[in-house]
Design a protein around this motif. Structure first.
Motif, short mmCIF file in Angstrom:
data_model
loop_
_atom_site.label_atom_id
_atom_site.label_comp_id
_atom_site.label_asym_id
_atom_site.label_seq_id
_atom_site.Cartn_x
_atom_site.Cartn_y
_atom_site.Cartn_z
N GLU A 37 -5.63 -2.07 -2.15
CA GLU A 37 -6.56 -1.04 -2.59
C GLU A 37 -7.26 -1.47 -3.87
O GLU A 37 -6.64 -1.91 -4.83
CB GLU A 37 -5.80 0.28 -2.81
CG GLU A 37 -6.44 1.27 -3.75
CD GLU A 37 -7.80 1.79 -3.30
OE1 GLU A 37 -8.64 2.07 -4.18
OE2 GLU A 37 -8.03 1.92 -2.07
N ARG A 38 -8.59 -1.33 -3.86
CA ARG A 38 -9.40 -1.80 -5.00
C ARG A 38 -8.93 -1.23 -6.33
O ARG A 38 -8.85 -1.96 -7.33
CB ARG A 38 -10.86 -1.41 -4.75
CG ARG A 38 -11.79 -1.76 -5.90
CD ARG A 38 -13.23 -1.44 -5.56
NE ARG A 38 -14.13 -1.78 -6.64
CZ ARG A 38 -15.45 -1.80 -6.55
NH1 ARG A 38 -16.03 -1.47 -5.41
NH2 ARG A 38 -16.20 -2.13 -7.59
N TRP A 43 -8.70 5.99 -6.90
CA TRP A 43 -8.46 5.44 -5.56
C TRP A 43 -9.72 5.54 -4.70
O TRP A 43 -10.33 6.59 -4.59
CB TRP A 43 -7.33 6.22 -4.89
CG TRP A 43 -6.72 5.57 -3.70
CD1 TRP A 43 -7.19 5.58 -2.43
CD2 TRP A 43 -5.49 4.83 -3.66
NE1 TRP A 43 -6.35 4.90 -1.58
CE2 TRP A 43 -5.28 4.42 -2.32
CE3 TRP A 43 -4.54 4.46 -4.62
CZ2 TRP A 43 -4.18 3.69 -1.91
CZ3 TRP A 43 -3.44 3.73 -4.21
CH2 TRP A 43 -3.26 3.35 -2.88
N ARG A 44 -10.13 4.43 -4.08
CA ARG A 44 -11.41 4.38 -3.38
C ARG A 44 -11.29 4.18 -1.87
O ARG A 44 -12.30 4.21 -1.17
CB ARG A 44 -12.26 3.24 -3.93
CG ARG A 44 -12.54 3.33 -5.42
CD ARG A 44 -13.51 2.25 -5.82
NE ARG A 44 -13.75 2.21 -7.24
CZ ARG A 44 -14.89 1.79 -7.79
NH1 ARG A 44 -15.86 1.40 -7.01
NH2 ARG A 44 -15.04 1.76 -9.09
N ASN A 45 -10.09 3.90 -1.39
CA ASN A 45 -9.92 3.54 0.02
C ASN A 45 -10.81 2.33 0.38
O ASN A 45 -11.42 2.27 1.45
CB ASN A 45 -10.23 4.73 0.94
CG ASN A 45 -9.18 5.81 0.84
OD1 ASN A 45 -7.97 5.53 0.87
ND2 ASN A 45 -9.61 7.04 0.69
N GLU A 46 -10.87 1.38 -0.55
CA GLU A 46 -11.56 0.11 -0.32
C GLU A 46 -10.53 -1.01 -0.40
O GLU A 46 -9.76 -1.07 -1.34
CB GLU A 46 -12.64 -0.14 -1.39
CG GLU A 46 -13.84 0.77 -1.29
CD GLU A 46 -14.90 0.41 -2.31
OE1 GLU A 46 -15.16 -0.80 -2.51
OE2 GLU A 46 -15.45 1.33 -2.95
N ARG A 47 -10.55 -1.88 0.58
CA ARG A 47 -9.59 -2.97 0.65
C ARG A 47 -10.21 -4.26 0.12
O ARG A 47 -11.27 -4.68 0.60
CB ARG A 47 -9.11 -3.17 2.08
CG ARG A 47 -8.39 -1.96 2.66
CD ARG A 47 -8.01 -2.19 4.12
NE ARG A 47 -7.24 -1.07 4.65
CZ ARG A 47 -6.73 -1.03 5.88
NH1 ARG A 47 -6.93 -2.07 6.72
NH2 ARG A 47 -6.05 0.01 6.29
N ASP A 82 0.83 -1.21 0.00
CA ASP A 82 0.00 0.00 0.00
C ASP A 82 0.86 1.26 0.00
O ASP A 82 0.51 2.25 -0.65
CB ASP A 82 -0.93 -0.01 1.22
CG ASP A 82 -2.09 0.96 1.05
OD1 ASP A 82 -2.83 0.83 0.05
OD2 ASP A 82 -2.26 1.84 1.91
N SER A 111 0.64 4.06 -2.83
CA SER A 111 0.38 5.45 -2.47
C SER A 111 1.38 6.37 -3.15
O SER A 111 1.04 7.48 -3.60
CB SER A 111 0.44 5.63 -0.96
OG SER A 111 -0.59 4.88 -0.32
N ARG A 167 0.69 6.71 -6.99
CA ARG A 167 -0.48 7.49 -7.39
C ARG A 167 -0.07 8.76 -8.15
O ARG A 167 -0.87 9.32 -8.91
CB ARG A 167 -1.31 7.88 -6.17
CG ARG A 167 -2.03 6.74 -5.52
CD ARG A 167 -2.81 7.18 -4.30
NE ARG A 167 -3.98 7.99 -4.64
CZ ARG A 167 -4.83 8.47 -3.76
NH1 ARG A 167 -4.66 8.20 -2.45
NH2 ARG A 167 -5.86 9.20 -4.13
#
Length: 300
Positions: free
Chosen positions: A121-122, A101-105, A83, A87, A90
């Motif tokens: 991250e999705r 980026w969705r902040n979904e794992r 991650d 990051s 990005r």
């Protein structure tokens, strides 16, 4: 006999959604993404080059595989290290998928029945070609005369992906640590304002699996499919804003729409699966019946 133009268009959809398996795809040039000796994904060469520069996280490519460093020997260690790399990446304009980026794992594993080896991250999953899972719900009614109608959703024009296209009544990605049933109920409530007691009547009926490549990487996905017969008087309502409108359409009209560009492609596959299971497509009348069935269930 089925409409030949319709059949050809649906077959083209299935080929497009499974193009990773076709001759000439990027598969021959991809590196396997391995964690603890297990292949969990596919990485295209230009992404592998970017990742290999992070030598404290990724080993140099060896034997056609890119692996994590041996010091990353636990779920949380791997997840946090990767991650941190993502990051940083990005900021790279060539990695367009990370702009979403969705902040979904999402959990990462070889098979759904395997323990996950890390989360990711999705938005980054296509860079690694790891399997993504989701839940899709076919909402339908049966009239007093026995005619079947299906509820379809029109995606919001502000959605990050496939804005404005037709979708299943409710659907969502399967986040790390969240059960399939919980995801089903949550998506029904949030997207279509379906009460929990009604959503829980949905039946698990199938999975739809496919793998395709595009400019953002490799998308390997498997959707858990549920059918939910709704009371004729019930009308889904727009909930969290991911949907702009719902339509109740005769099943023959829904079938016609599958051959247009108006459907989100994987949702069209979910509806095709419904049509086959409920005998609205029959092998005596559809020459590509076997190709349709196999195209809905491709798994690496």
């Amino acid at each position: 006999m089925a409409n030949a133009v319709w059949s050809d268009k649906v077959l083209q959809l299935l080929h497009r959604m499974n193009n990773f398996y076709l001759p000439g795809s990027c598969r021959a040039n991809c590196l396997r993404f391995e964690v603890d000796g297990i292949k969990v994904g596919w990485i295209v060469p230009h992404v592998a080059s970017l990742l290999a520069s992070y030598g404290d996280v990724f080993r140099p490519p060896l034997g056609g595989a890119l692996s994590l460093c041996s010091s990353l020997d636990a779920y949380d260690k791997r997840s946090q290290a990767v991650d941190a790399v993502l990051s940083n990446l990005r900021r790279d304009p060539s990695l367009r998928c990370l702009k979403g980026w969705r902040n979904e794992r999402f959990n990462v594993m070889d098979k759904f029945s395997d323990p996950p080896v890390m989360w990711m991250e999705r938005a980054a999953t296509s860079l690694f070609g790891v399997k993504r899972y989701g839940v899709h719900i076919n909402g339908y009614i049966v009239s007093n005369s026995g005619e079947v109608f299906m509820w379809l959703a029109r995606r919001s024009p502000t959605k990050q992906t496939y804005p404005g296209l037709l979708d299943n009544m409710a659907a969502g990605g399967l986040a790390a640590g969240v059960s399939i049933k919980h995801t089903l109920v949550k998506e029904c409530q949030e997207e279509a304002c379906i009460p929990e007691a009604l959503a829980e009547k949905a039946h698990p009926v199938s999975t739809v699996s496919y793998t395709y490549e595009d400019g953002e990487g490799v998308f390997s996905e498997s959707q858990f499919i549920f059918d939910l017969e709704l009371p004729p008087a019930f009308k889904p309502r727009v909930g969290d804003g991911e949907v702009q409108e719902f339509y109740l359409l005769p099943i023959e009209k829904v079938k016609e729409l599958l051959a247009t560009e108006d459907f989100k492609p994987n949702c069209a596959m979910v509806v095709l699966d419904f049509l086959i299971r409920h005998s609205f497509i029959e092998p005596d009348r559809e020459p590509f019946y076997q190709e349709f069935v196999s195209g809905l269930h491709q798994a690496l």
